[in-house]
Write a protein that holds these residues in place. Structure first.
Motif, PDB file in Angstrom:
ATOM      1  N   LEU A 131       5.327  60.302 -17.661  1.00 15.88           N
ATOM      2  CA  LEU A 131       4.926  61.673 -17.983  1.00 15.88           C
ATOM      3  C   LEU A 131       6.228  62.358 -18.395  1.00 15.88           C
ATOM      4  N   HIS A 132       6.360  62.582 -19.693  1.00 16.74           N
ATOM      5  CA  HIS A 132       7.649  62.913 -20.333  1.00 16.74           C
ATOM      6  C   HIS A 132       7.835  64.434 -20.381  1.00 16.74           C
ATOM      7  N   THR A 133       7.899  65.049 -19.213  1.00 21.57           N
ATOM      8  CA  THR A 133       7.809  66.507 -19.091  1.00 21.57           C
ATOM      9  C   THR A 133       9.014  67.263 -19.672  1.00 21.57           C
ATOM     10  N   TYR A 134       8.733  68.152 -20.628  1.00 18.06           N
ATOM     11  CA  TYR A 134       9.767  69.007 -21.223  1.00 18.06           C
ATOM     12  C   TYR A 134       9.738  70.359 -20.499  1.00 18.06           C
ATOM     13  N   LEU A 135      10.762  70.634 -19.707  1.00 21.09           N
ATOM     14  CA  LEU A 135      10.822  71.910 -18.990  1.00 21.09           C
ATOM     15  C   LEU A 135      11.568  72.944 -19.820  1.00 21.09           C
ATOM     16  N   ALA A 172      -0.535  56.243 -26.407  1.00 23.54           N
ATOM     17  CA  ALA A 172      -1.404  57.244 -25.759  1.00 23.54           C
ATOM     18  C   ALA A 172      -1.123  58.658 -26.277  1.00 23.54           C
ATOM     19  N   ARG A 173       0.122  58.931 -26.645  1.00 24.56           N
ATOM     20  CA  ARG A 173       0.469  60.292 -27.059  1.00 24.56           C
ATOM     21  C   ARG A 173       0.067  60.593 -28.499  1.00 24.56           C
ATOM     22  N   ILE A 174      -0.393  59.570 -29.203  1.00 27.10           N
ATOM     23  CA  ILE A 174      -0.832  59.802 -30.588  1.00 27.10           C
ATOM     24  C   ILE A 174      -2.312  59.436 -30.774  1.00 27.10           C
ATOM     25  N   VAL A 232      22.373  63.646 -22.460  1.00 28.94           N
ATOM     26  CA  VAL A 232      22.075  62.952 -21.196  1.00 28.94           C
ATOM     27  C   VAL A 232      20.777  62.188 -21.416  1.00 28.94           C
ATOM     28  N   ASP A 233      20.785  60.879 -21.161  1.00 29.67           N
ATOM     29  CA  ASP A 233      19.579  60.062 -21.355  1.00 29.67           C
ATOM     30  C   ASP A 233      19.633  58.945 -20.310  1.00 29.67           C
ATOM     31  N   ARG A 234      19.022  59.205 -19.156  1.00 29.11           N
ATOM     32  CA  ARG A 234      19.195  58.311 -18.006  1.00 29.11           C
ATOM     33  C   ARG A 234      17.870  57.962 -17.354  1.00 29.11           C
ATOM     34  N   PRO A 255       4.878  51.066 -30.851  1.00 27.91           N
ATOM     35  CA  PRO A 255       5.533  52.310 -31.298  1.00 27.91           C
ATOM     36  C   PRO A 255       6.253  52.946 -30.108  1.00 27.91           C
ATOM     37  N   LYS A 256       7.362  53.648 -30.384  1.00 28.98           N
ATOM     38  CA  LYS A 256       8.154  54.226 -29.296  1.00 28.98           C
ATOM     39  C   LYS A 256       7.261  55.056 -28.357  1.00 28.98           C
ATOM     40  N   HIS A 257       7.413  54.829 -27.073  1.00 27.87           N
ATOM     41  CA  HIS A 257       6.629  55.501 -26.030  1.00 27.87           C
ATOM     42  C   HIS A 257       5.139  55.172 -26.076  1.00 27.87           C
ATOM     43  N   GLY A 258       4.775  54.099 -26.782  1.00 29.29           N
ATOM     44  CA  GLY A 258       3.378  53.660 -26.757  1.00 29.29           C
ATOM     45  C   GLY A 258       2.470  54.487 -27.654  1.00 29.29           C
ATOM     46  N   VAL A 270      12.475  66.072 -17.437  1.00 26.16           N
ATOM     47  CA  VAL A 270      12.534  65.395 -16.139  1.00 26.16           C
ATOM     48  C   VAL A 270      11.209  64.650 -16.027  1.00 26.16           C
ATOM     49  N   GLU A 271      11.290  63.329 -16.123  1.00 25.28           N
ATOM     50  CA  GLU A 271      10.091  62.531 -16.344  1.00 25.28           C
ATOM     51  C   GLU A 271       9.786  61.618 -15.153  1.00 25.28           C
ATOM     52  N   ALA A 272       8.526  61.600 -14.775  1.00 25.49           N
ATOM     53  CA  ALA A 272       8.055  60.605 -13.806  1.00 25.49           C
ATOM     54  C   ALA A 272       7.788  59.350 -14.620  1.00 25.49           C
ATOM     55  N   THR A 285      12.832  58.076 -12.299  1.00 22.17           N
ATOM     56  CA  THR A 285      12.893  59.438 -12.853  1.00 22.17           C
ATOM     57  C   THR A 285      13.817  59.401 -14.058  1.00 22.17           C
ATOM     58  N   VAL A 286      13.324  59.885 -15.180  1.00 23.61           N
ATOM     59  CA  VAL A 286      14.137  59.924 -16.399  1.00 23.61           C
ATOM     60  C   VAL A 286      14.593  61.360 -16.629  1.00 23.61           C
ATOM     61  N   VAL A 287      15.861  61.487 -16.994  1.00 17.67           N
ATOM     62  CA  VAL A 287      16.429  62.805 -17.285  1.00 17.67           C
ATOM     63  C   VAL A 287      16.980  62.751 -18.696  1.00 17.67           C
ATOM     64  N   GLN A 306       3.926  51.811 -23.109  1.00 17.48           N
ATOM     65  CA  GLN A 306       5.330  51.415 -23.233  1.00 17.48           C
ATOM     66  C   GLN A 306       6.216  52.642 -23.096  1.00 17.48           C
ATOM     67  N   PHE A 307       7.229  52.538 -22.256  1.00 14.91           N
ATOM     68  CA  PHE A 307       8.216  53.597 -22.176  1.00 14.91           C
ATOM     69  C   PHE A 307       9.282  53.357 -23.245  1.00 14.91           C
ATOM     70  N   SER A 308       9.588  54.403 -23.995  1.00 16.55           N
ATOM     71  CA  SER A 308      10.653  54.387 -24.999  1.00 16.55           C
ATOM     72  C   SER A 308      10.546  53.151 -25.895  1.00 16.55           C
ATOM     73  N   GLY A 309      11.662  52.432 -26.066  1.00 11.16           N
ATOM     74  CA  GLY A 309      11.661  51.262 -26.949  1.00 11.16           C
ATOM     75  C   GLY A 309      11.609  49.956 -26.167  1.00 11.16           C
ATOM     76  N   ILE A 361       3.808  65.157 -30.561  1.00 11.00           N
ATOM     77  CA  ILE A 361       4.145  66.583 -30.472  1.00 11.00           C
ATOM     78  C   ILE A 361       5.404  66.730 -29.615  1.00 11.00           C
ATOM     79  N   ARG A 362       6.397  67.414 -30.163  1.00 13.18           N
ATOM     80  CA  ARG A 362       7.682  67.567 -29.462  1.00 13.18           C
ATOM     81  C   ARG A 362       7.592  68.688 -28.423  1.00 13.18           C
ATOM     82  N   GLY A 363       7.320  68.292 -27.200  1.00  8.96           N
ATOM     83  CA  GLY A 363       7.313  69.279 -26.125  1.00  8.96           C
ATOM     84  C   GLY A 363       6.120  69.098 -25.215  1.00  8.96           C
TER      85      GLY A 363
END
Ligand code: TA6
Length: 289
Positions: free
Chosen positions: A154-158, A86-88, A199-201, A81-84, A256-258, A229-231, A73-76, A63-65
């Motif tokens: 925790l890939h928080t979408y603000l 747990a989210r699916i 921005v992807d840092r 699967p991308k981001h592991g 802004v992700e922990a 911290t991922v931004v 797994q974080f990202s790739g 779910i986007r958001g």
């Protein structure tokens, strides 16, 4: 309303089964699919999380958001699967009685997870809500007989009114991996990050608190346990190619992700790891830009 009078109700949001918790005039809505927080409305009545108007909410894809849980797994950063996964996955609600939390979800390894990732684990996602704050804590216990390592976030979408009006402070001087520029390692030179393009840092060993400042006010984003911290904001061009984002969607979100991304966490048999993120609406005097 005090904590003892908290309310938990089943609801549907964008067609997906959720649980809504209300405390002290604030509410949080969490999808059972992914144990993903989709909405957080503090007692001032303003939604603080972004959920794409084109998010796919039928259980077929992430779910986007909101706050996707990225694990193991974080990202790739690996072959999952991308981001592991747990989210699916469908998570279970668990009795929070023996914890300080208001709402607890759990996910255990099973045949399907072991076919992707050959480890035994028990994960928990605990949510605590107050009038102006939301605390999310992810923990994982190794229930097998061999150590495992993982990365995650925790890939928080603000939610924000307009990307060009926001600034993120607190990361000045911090080293980061620039995923938008061939993973170059750089150091943050700016007092505050602004968003004029993608921005992807991944900020390494980041300070425990960053502050998102907007014309409407400021939000404190604090983390524990997660080293990085991922931004992320996709910018206009990437966003235009994302089927689950409206073309203008990038203007109304910043992640802004922990995260624990640079160094995988190792968990020994019988041991647990935990990390969390707390979002707090800041009083106006700390919000001045
Ligand atoms: O956390 C940042 C990131 O890894 C970005 O590289 C970007 O791809 C984003 O996550 C979203 O990933 P997703 O798989 O949800 O499209």
């Amino acid at each position: 309303m005090g904590k003892s009078e908290s309310r938990i109700t089943p609801v549907r949001q964008q067609g997906i089964d959720c649980v809504r918790l209300g405390i002290e005039g604030a509410s949080v809505t969490v999808s059972r699919f992914g144990a993903q927080v989709l909405s957080w409305v503090p007692a001032d009545g303003k939604e603080r999380l972004f959920l794409s108007e084109r998010a796919v909410c039928d259980g077929t894809s992430p779910i986007r958001g909101g706050v996707p849980i990225c694990f193991p797994q974080f990202s790739g950063l690996g072959g999952l699967p991308k981001h592991g996964f747990a989210r699916i996955r469908e998570w279970q609600t668990t009795d929070p009685a023996d914890t300080d939390a208001d709402l607890v979800f759990s996910l255990q390894s099973d045949q399907q997870t072991r076919s992707l990732w050959p480890h035994a684990f028990a994960a928990r996602f605990a949510i605590s809500l107050s009038a102006l704050g939301l605390t999310m804590q992810f923990s994982v216990r190794n229930t097998g007989d061999a150590a495992f390592t993982f990365t995650g976030a925790l890939h928080t979408y603000l939610r924000i009114a307009a990307i060009e009006q926001v600034a993120l402070s607190g990361l000045s001087g911090c080293e980061y991996r620039d995923a938008a520029d061939a993973d170059a390692i750089r150091r943050e030179r700016n007092a505050a990050i602004r968003f004029e393009a993608e921005v992807d840092r991944v900020y390494h060993d980041a300070p425990r608190e960053v502050v998102l400042k907007t014309p409407e006010g400021a939000l404190s984003i604090a983390s524990v346990g997660f080293a990085d911290t991922v931004v992320w904001n996709p910018g206009a061009t990437l966003c235009a190619g994302m089927p689950d984002m409206a073309p203008h969607g990038y203007r109304h979100m910043v992640c802004v992700e922990a995260a624990t991304a640079r160094l995988p966490v190792s968990v020994q048999p019988g041991q647990s790891w935990s990390g969390g993120q707390t979002l707090t609406v800041m009083p106006p005097e700390r919000s001045v830009r």
